[in-house]
Each structure stands twice: as structure tokens, then as C-alpha cells.
Write an enzyme that holds these catalytic residues in place. Structure first.
Site, short mmCIF file in Angstrom:
data_model
loop_
_atom_site.label_atom_id
_atom_site.label_comp_id
_atom_site.label_asym_id
_atom_site.label_seq_id
_atom_site.Cartn_x
_atom_site.Cartn_y
_atom_site.Cartn_z
N SER A 22 -27.60 -14.08 44.47
CA SER A 22 -27.53 -15.19 43.52
C SER A 22 -27.89 -16.49 44.21
O SER A 22 -28.04 -16.55 45.44
CB SER A 22 -26.13 -15.30 42.91
OG SER A 22 -25.17 -15.63 43.91
N ARG A 44 -22.45 -9.33 49.64
CA ARG A 44 -21.30 -8.46 49.43
C ARG A 44 -21.26 -7.93 48.00
O ARG A 44 -20.48 -7.03 47.68
CB ARG A 44 -20.00 -9.19 49.75
CG ARG A 44 -19.73 -10.40 48.87
CD ARG A 44 -18.40 -11.04 49.20
NE ARG A 44 -18.16 -12.22 48.38
CZ ARG A 44 -16.99 -12.84 48.30
NH1 ARG A 44 -15.97 -12.39 49.00
NH2 ARG A 44 -16.85 -13.90 47.54
N ASP A 66 -20.29 -7.77 54.08
CA ASP A 66 -19.48 -9.00 54.10
C ASP A 66 -19.76 -9.68 55.44
O ASP A 66 -19.53 -9.09 56.50
CB ASP A 66 -18.00 -8.64 53.97
CG ASP A 66 -17.11 -9.87 53.80
OD1 ASP A 66 -17.44 -10.94 54.35
OD2 ASP A 66 -16.07 -9.75 53.13
N VAL A 67 -20.24 -10.92 55.41
CA VAL A 67 -20.64 -11.59 56.65
C VAL A 67 -19.46 -11.93 57.54
O VAL A 67 -19.65 -12.35 58.69
CB VAL A 67 -21.46 -12.86 56.37
CG1 VAL A 67 -22.76 -12.52 55.68
CG2 VAL A 67 -20.66 -13.89 55.57
N TYR A 161 -14.04 -27.33 52.44
CA TYR A 161 -15.46 -26.99 52.39
C TYR A 161 -16.24 -27.86 53.36
O TYR A 161 -17.09 -27.37 54.12
CB TYR A 161 -15.97 -27.17 50.96
CG TYR A 161 -17.41 -26.78 50.76
CD1 TYR A 161 -17.79 -25.43 50.74
CD2 TYR A 161 -18.40 -27.73 50.55
CE1 TYR A 161 -19.10 -25.06 50.53
CE2 TYR A 161 -19.72 -27.38 50.34
CZ TYR A 161 -20.07 -26.04 50.33
OH TYR A 161 -21.38 -25.68 50.13
N LYS A 165 -18.47 -26.68 56.64
CA LYS A 165 -19.89 -26.97 56.74
C LYS A 165 -20.19 -27.92 57.91
O LYS A 165 -21.28 -27.85 58.50
CB LYS A 165 -20.40 -27.56 55.42
CG LYS A 165 -20.38 -26.56 54.27
CD LYS A 165 -21.26 -25.33 54.54
CE LYS A 165 -21.41 -24.46 53.30
NZ LYS A 165 -22.34 -23.32 53.52
N THR A 196 -25.54 -23.53 40.78
CA THR A 196 -25.50 -22.13 41.19
C THR A 196 -24.22 -21.48 40.63
O THR A 196 -23.29 -22.18 40.22
CB THR A 196 -25.49 -22.01 42.72
OG1 THR A 196 -24.29 -22.63 43.22
CG2 THR A 196 -26.71 -22.71 43.33
#
Length: 263
Positions: A22, A44, A66-67, A161, A165, A196
């Protein structure tokens, strides 16, 4: 898509795309598929990968992973390369987002953002670097880690978040210096808020989002490929982001006031 930068043409080979089911990752896969470029698509979301494979033509290997699991990421890279060939470029966009006042976001959400957004970047980079180093013998290999404008300046209700990042940007910067001269070009893509599924599924968006419209995945990916062959670590994709980044460097107090006005 092979362009010249620093007298080195971009290396030929497959692309590894994470978060491929996605958002930005899916759009990158779609662009590459249209040019016939081999892609290893990781996510995932197994059902999302099935939909991706049914929608795209061209050499495509999909692997559910899954990373946050480093061993699984290494295995996925090997499986993908066995299917479509050596990986020469990476677009790592797998990520998660939780918003809210810093004191109210749960410890589990903070931990998940660090594990997926930051440590996921580390795991993908470590798994892909042997291939990227080998591919760089034939041109410039690229490793793009998707960060955010929130990874350059912390914003209210995005504390966790932003922190995750910021870590991605710091990791990319250090890794870029370590790999100088190897032909592996590391960069941090720092887009504005994107329209998104990750953002659309939020119960509410942070007030700071009023400073920028939501950009479509198509617009972000357009800007990404347009800038991929220009030098530099940080990729900013729109005029507002560039202006905010500049103001943060030369007049941080002004940006502080602006951010607090929309808090």
C-alpha cells in the site's frame, strides 16, 4: 531509469521495496513494473501482496515478512534475489504511525514505532547491503529510507513518530558517510503527510497537518524519482517542506511560533 549522477550511472538490477502492499511502496512497485524492472516486494500484509501481484505485470517476487524480525528480513532478501536477480536498489517505506498528546500515547505504541520505523530500517539496510555493494561495481546503487518531515522537526501529537523518524535520518546520515566511496548512495526521503492508508486510518489527524495538504502517493513518488539522481542525503518533495526546513535552520524561533499557533 538509469541516469547519470557524479559520473556514475545508476546500477542495473532488481529493486527491493518494503511496505509494498500500500501507499508509497505500492506506487513505487507500480512505476517499476511499468518499466519492466524486476521487483522484490516485501510487506507483512500477505493479502495485500496477493492483490499487488495480481495488479502488476513484469518480474515480481512477493515475500510476506515483518521488518522487525532481522532473520526473516535476511531470508526474504535471499528469497527475492533467487527469484528475480541481484538487488541494486532499495526503497524502504514500511512504517507505522500513532498520534496523540505525548503523555497519552501508550508505551506499546512508542515501542512499536521504534521497532518498525527505526529498527526496521536497520534490519533492511543490513540485509540488503551485501547485494548493494556487489551491484555498485556496475554503477551507483541506492538505499532509500523513508523518513518524514517529522523526522527533521518534532511536531505536537507526533512525538513518538518524530523520534522514530529522527532516528531513521540519523542512521541514514551515519551510514551514508560509512559507505562513501563504495558506490552505495544512501538517502532519507522526508515527505510531507501523505494521503495513504496509514494516515486515512487514524481516528484523527494532528492539528499540525493543517500546515500542509495531504499529498497523494503518486505525487510523492513522482518527486522521489525526479530527485533520485541528484546528490544529497535529504530528499524533500514539495515547496512547503523545503521552506519549513529552511526556516527551521535559519529562524527556528519563527517556526516555533508557527507550530504553536496551530497546536
Amino acid at each position: 531509469m538509469a541516469c547519470v549522477w557524479g559520473r556514475r550511472r545508476r546500477a542495473k538490477g532488481a529493486w527491493l521495496v518494503t511496505g509494498a502492499a500500500s501507499g508509497f511502496g505500492r506506487e513505487v512497485c507500480a512505476r517499476l513494473a511499468r518499466s519492466g524492472t524486476p521487483v522484490v516486494a516485501l510487506d507483512r500484509d500477505a493479502e495485500g501482496l496477493v492483490r499487488l501481484a495480481s495488479a502488476l505485470a513484469g518480474p515480481l517476487a512477493t515475500v510476506t515478512v515483518d521488518v522487525t524480525d532481522p532473520a526473516a528480513v535476511h531470508a526474504a532478501v535471499a528469497q527475492g534475489e533467487a527469484a528475480v536477480g541481484r538487488i541494486a536498489h532499495v526503497f524502504h517505506s514500511a512504517g507505522v504511525l500513532a498520534v496523540g498528546p505525548a503523555e497519552e500515547v501508550s508505551p506499546a505504541d512508542y515501542r512499536r514505532m521504534v521497532e518498525v520505523n527505526y529498527l526496521g530500517s536497520v534490519h533492511v539496510a543490513q540485509a540488503a547491503l551485501p547485494s548493494l555493494r556487489a551491484a555498485a561495481a556496475g554503477g551507483r546503487a541506492t538505499l532509500t529510507l523513508v523518513a518524514s518531515v517529522a523526522g527533521l522537526r518534532g511536531f505536537p501529537e507526533l512525538a513518538g513518530y518524530s523520534a522514530s523518524k529522527f532516528a531513521v535520518v540519523g542512521f541514514a546520515q551515519a551510514l551514508r558517510d560509512e559507505l562513501a566511496g563504495t558506490g552505495v548512495d544512501v538517502r532519507a526521503l522526508c515527505p510531507p503527510p501523505g494521503d495513504t492508508p496509514m494516515v486515512r486510518q487514524l481516528p484523527r489527524v494532528p492539528p499540525i497537518y493543517r500546515l500542509s495538504p495531504l499529498f497523494s502517493a503518486e505525487e510523492i513518488v513522482d518527486a522521489y524519482f525526479a530527485e533520485l539522481d541528484t546528490p544529497g542525503l535529504i530528499q524533500l518533495v514539495d515547496l512547503r517542506s523545503r521552506a519549513l526546513h529552511r526556516v527551521a535552520r535559519i529562524a527556528p524561533g519563527l517556526l516555533d511560533r508557527l507550530v504553536r499557533l496551530v497546536r
